[in-house]
Design a protein around this motif. Structure first.
Motif, PDB file in Angstrom:
ATOM      1  N   GLU A   1       0.839  -1.199   0.000  1.00 34.17           N
ATOM      2  CA  GLU A   1       0.000   0.000   0.000  1.00 34.17           C
ATOM      3  C   GLU A   1       0.878   1.254   0.000  1.00 34.17           C
ATOM      4  O   GLU A   1       0.586   2.227  -0.709  1.00 34.17           O
ATOM      5  CB  GLU A   1      -0.929  -0.007   1.212  1.00 34.17           C
ATOM      6  CG  GLU A   1      -2.016  -1.080   1.140  1.00 34.17           C
ATOM      7  CD  GLU A   1      -2.954  -1.018   2.327  1.00 34.17           C
ATOM      8  OE1 GLU A   1      -2.730  -0.165   3.228  1.00 34.17           O
ATOM      9  OE2 GLU A   1      -3.901  -1.827   2.368  1.00 34.17           O
ATOM     10  N   ILE A   2       1.950   1.228   0.775  1.00 40.45           N
ATOM     11  CA  ILE A   2       2.883   2.359   0.806  1.00 40.45           C
ATOM     12  C   ILE A   2       3.581   2.483  -0.543  1.00 40.45           C
ATOM     13  O   ILE A   2       3.723   3.596  -1.084  1.00 40.45           O
ATOM     14  CB  ILE A   2       3.913   2.180   1.940  1.00 40.45           C
ATOM     15  CG1 ILE A   2       3.216   2.160   3.305  1.00 40.45           C
ATOM     16  CG2 ILE A   2       4.980   3.268   1.875  1.00 40.45           C
ATOM     17  CD1 ILE A   2       2.468   3.440   3.623  1.00 40.45           C
TER      18      ILE A   2
ATOM     19  N   ASN B   1       2.477   1.564  -3.452  1.00 37.25           N
ATOM     20  CA  ASN B   1       1.503   2.085  -4.428  1.00 37.25           C
ATOM     21  C   ASN B   1       1.327   3.597  -4.264  1.00 37.25           C
ATOM     22  O   ASN B   1       1.229   4.330  -5.265  1.00 37.25           O
ATOM     23  CB  ASN B   1       0.159   1.375  -4.270  1.00 37.25           C
ATOM     24  CG  ASN B   1       0.197  -0.054  -4.766  1.00 37.25           C
ATOM     25  OD1 ASN B   1       1.047  -0.412  -5.590  1.00 37.25           O
ATOM     26  ND2 ASN B   1      -0.714  -0.883  -4.277  1.00 37.25           N
ATOM     27  N   ASP B   2       1.280   4.076  -3.027  1.00 41.62           N
ATOM     28  CA  ASP B   2       1.143   5.514  -2.793  1.00 41.62           C
ATOM     29  C   ASP B   2       2.371   6.268  -3.310  1.00 41.62           C
ATOM     30  O   ASP B   2       2.254   7.343  -3.914  1.00 41.62           O
ATOM     31  CB  ASP B   2       0.945   5.802  -1.303  1.00 41.62           C
ATOM     32  CG  ASP B   2      -0.459   5.461  -0.820  1.00 41.62           C
ATOM     33  OD1 ASP B   2      -1.381   5.417  -1.667  1.00 41.62           O
ATOM     34  OD2 ASP B   2      -0.630   5.250   0.397  1.00 41.62           O
TER      35      ASP B   2
ATOM     36  N   ILE C   1       2.028   6.427  -7.071  1.00 38.27           N
ATOM     37  CA  ILE C   1       0.992   7.371  -7.492  1.00 38.27           C
ATOM     38  C   ILE C   1       1.544   8.793  -7.494  1.00 38.27           C
ATOM     39  O   ILE C   1       1.331   9.576  -8.431  1.00 38.27           O
ATOM     40  CB  ILE C   1      -0.240   7.272  -6.558  1.00 38.27           C
ATOM     41  CG1 ILE C   1      -1.016   5.977  -6.823  1.00 38.27           C
ATOM     42  CG2 ILE C   1      -1.166   8.477  -6.745  1.00 38.27           C
ATOM     43  CD1 ILE C   1      -2.090   5.684  -5.790  1.00 38.27           C
TER      44      ILE C   1
ATOM     45  N   GLU D   1      -6.682  12.398  -4.567  1.00 37.82           N
ATOM     46  CA  GLU D   1      -6.017  11.104  -4.382  1.00 37.82           C
ATOM     47  C   GLU D   1      -4.533  11.274  -4.075  1.00 37.82           C
ATOM     48  O   GLU D   1      -3.940  10.463  -3.356  1.00 37.82           O
ATOM     49  CB  GLU D   1      -6.198  10.203  -5.611  1.00 37.82           C
ATOM     50  CG  GLU D   1      -5.462  10.661  -6.851  1.00 37.82           C
ATOM     51  CD  GLU D   1      -5.404   9.565  -7.916  1.00 37.82           C
ATOM     52  OE1 GLU D   1      -5.517   8.377  -7.587  1.00 37.82           O
ATOM     53  OE2 GLU D   1      -5.230   9.929  -9.100  1.00 37.82           O
TER      54      GLU D   1
ATOM     55  N   GLU E   1      -4.349  12.428  -0.382  1.00 30.94           N
ATOM     56  CA  GLU E   1      -4.597  11.278   0.490  1.00 30.94           C
ATOM     57  C   GLU E   1      -3.402  10.335   0.519  1.00 30.94           C
ATOM     58  O   GLU E   1      -3.027   9.829   1.594  1.00 30.94           O
ATOM     59  CB  GLU E   1      -5.852  10.541   0.026  1.00 30.94           C
ATOM     60  CG  GLU E   1      -7.137  11.336   0.241  1.00 30.94           C
ATOM     61  CD  GLU E   1      -8.349  10.659  -0.369  1.00 30.94           C
ATOM     62  OE1 GLU E   1      -8.170   9.605  -1.031  1.00 30.94           O
ATOM     63  OE2 GLU E   1      -9.466  11.187  -0.192  1.00 30.94           O
ATOM     64  N   ALA E   2      -2.808  10.078  -0.653  1.00 29.32           N
ATOM     65  CA  ALA E   2      -1.635   9.198  -0.707  1.00 29.32           C
ATOM     66  C   ALA E   2      -0.485   9.789   0.106  1.00 29.32           C
ATOM     67  O   ALA E   2       0.196   9.076   0.859  1.00 29.32           O
ATOM     68  CB  ALA E   2      -1.213   8.983  -2.162  1.00 29.32           C
ATOM     69  N   TYR E   3      -0.300  11.091  -0.034  1.00 30.13           N
ATOM     70  CA  TYR E   3       0.785  11.755   0.695  1.00 30.13           C
ATOM     71  C   TYR E   3       0.547  11.691   2.209  1.00 30.13           C
ATOM     72  O   TYR E   3       1.479  11.452   2.981  1.00 30.13           O
ATOM     73  CB  TYR E   3       0.917  13.207   0.245  1.00 30.13           C
ATOM     74  CG  TYR E   3       2.152  13.885   0.794  1.00 30.13           C
ATOM     75  CD1 TYR E   3       3.384  13.718   0.168  1.00 30.13           C
ATOM     76  CD2 TYR E   3       2.097  14.674   1.934  1.00 30.13           C
ATOM     77  CE1 TYR E   3       4.530  14.322   0.678  1.00 30.13           C
ATOM     78  CE2 TYR E   3       3.225  15.282   2.449  1.00 30.13           C
ATOM     79  CZ  TYR E   3       4.440  15.103   1.814  1.00 30.13           C
ATOM     80  OH  TYR E   3       5.570  15.692   2.330  1.00 30.13           O
TER      81      TYR E   3
ATOM     82  N   ARG F   1      -0.944   9.450   3.841  1.00 27.55           N
ATOM     83  CA  ARG F   1      -0.712   8.090   4.342  1.00 27.55           C
ATOM     84  C   ARG F   1       0.785   7.790   4.510  1.00 27.55           C
ATOM     85  O   ARG F   1       1.176   7.096   5.445  1.00 27.55           O
ATOM     86  CB  ARG F   1      -1.347   7.061   3.399  1.00 27.55           C
ATOM     87  CG  ARG F   1      -2.868   6.995   3.476  1.00 27.55           C
ATOM     88  CD  ARG F   1      -3.425   5.804   2.750  1.00 27.55           C
ATOM     89  NE  ARG F   1      -3.236   5.881   1.305  1.00 27.55           N
ATOM     90  CZ  ARG F   1      -4.136   6.366   0.439  1.00 27.55           C
ATOM     91  NH1 ARG F   1      -5.292   6.827   0.895  1.00 27.55           N
ATOM     92  NH2 ARG F   1      -3.896   6.383  -0.854  1.00 27.55           N
ATOM     93  N   ILE F   2       1.592   8.305   3.584  1.00 29.98           N
ATOM     94  CA  ILE F   2       3.016   7.964   3.653  1.00 29.98           C
ATOM     95  C   ILE F   2       3.835   8.954   4.489  1.00 29.98           C
ATOM     96  O   ILE F   2       4.940   8.636   4.925  1.00 29.98           O
ATOM     97  CB  ILE F   2       3.652   7.838   2.247  1.00 29.98           C
ATOM     98  CG1 ILE F   2       3.682   9.187   1.519  1.00 29.98           C
ATOM     99  CG2 ILE F   2       2.933   6.777   1.437  1.00 29.98           C
ATOM    100  CD1 ILE F   2       4.409   9.128   0.185  1.00 29.98           C
TER     101      ILE F   2
END
Length: 273
Positions: A11-12, A14-15, A18, A251, A254-256, A258-259
């Motif tokens: 998941e990380i 993939n982020d 992205i 998106e 949100e990805a940022y 999370r990581i």
């Protein structure tokens, strides 16, 4: 190579990918005359503009635009900045460039020597701007130089380190905003992608000369999103106003988010001062 346990998570990964794809802005699916004609109605662009960076693969890409007849001229911009030492190191490690003198030279001068002496491109077909030290400076100084040379380019292909491509576009849009006739066409030379191999993070891009070490890549992308944000801390009109507004999709935000806590040490390497 990185094997931090917290990052070895798909998941990380993939982020990260992205965000990498978002930063590596491409207005063309491929660099070709046919693509230019289909997208912009032109047979070729006036200038292929390579902005100084550390990745020697970008030199290969820009010389190909000229030799394939995609552009009339090459322009290289870049003085001595934060990527210069990395560029010098990559040039020195590459056997193809063993005769290139990098001592006390600006990025544009090093790249120019490679274009002339390795790829056989005439100095008459290359414009050199060797004083700029960052994205915004690249945009200002190339604009001024072309004006001083009375070169009225109608179409410019921008080529840059993929992590800096989107911000470079925003810098040029700010400086060149009154030049309505000029088409600024972005082409990140490759789109970075990482994966997990034998419990280590590595690039899936295996054929890119001078690609970053993974830890440097992570620091670059972690520092880039805060700079692109159009808020009081970022580089947009609501902040330092180094660049024009960049629309960051939800998106990506949100990805940022999370990581960010997991990759905080990489963000700390590139905090905005």
């Amino acid at each position: 190579m990185i094997n931090d346990k917290d990052i070895l998570n798909m998941e990380i990964i993939n982020d990260i990918n992205i965000i990498g794809m978002f930063l590596a802005k491409r207005d063309l699916n491929e660099l070709s005359c046919d693509e230019l004609h289909d997208k912009y109605g032109i047979k070729k662009a006036d200038i292929s503009l390579l902005l100084g960076n550390s990745i020697t693969n970008t030199i290969e890409v820009v010389q190909k635009t000229f030799k394939d007849g995609i552009v009339d001229k090459i322009m290289v911009a870049g003085g001595i900045g934060h990527s210069t030492s990395y560029l010098i190191n990559n040039v020195r490690k590459n056997n193809k460039y063993q005769d290139i003198n990098t001592t006390d030279k600006a990025e544009a001068d090093i790249i120019n020597e490679i274009l002339v002496n390795v790829y056989g491109i005439s100095e008459n077909d290359i414009i050199i701007e060797n004083q700029s030290t960052n994205c915004g400076d690249n945009a200002y100084k190339t604009f001024e130089m072309l004006r001083e040379l009375n070169i009225e380019a109608q179409s410019i292909i921008l080529i840059q380190d993929p992590t800096m491509q989107l911000r470079s576009d925003a810098s040029f849009r700010k400086v060149w905003r009154d030049e309505n006739k000029v088409k600024l066409i972005n082409y990140a030379p490759f789109v970075p992608k990482v994966g997990i191999f034998n419990n280590q993070i590595k690039f899936e891009n295996t054929n890119i000369e001078g690609i970053w070490e993974v830890d440097r890549y992570l620091s670059l992308i972690m520092g880039e999103i805060p700079r692109l944000k159009d808020d009081e801390y970022g580089y947009g009109p609501k902040g330092k106003y180094f660049i024009e507004h960049v629309e960051i999709p939800e998106e990506i935000i949100e990805a940022y988010s999370r990581i960010e806590p997991i990759l905080k040490k990489y963000l700390d390497m590139r905090k905005i001062v």
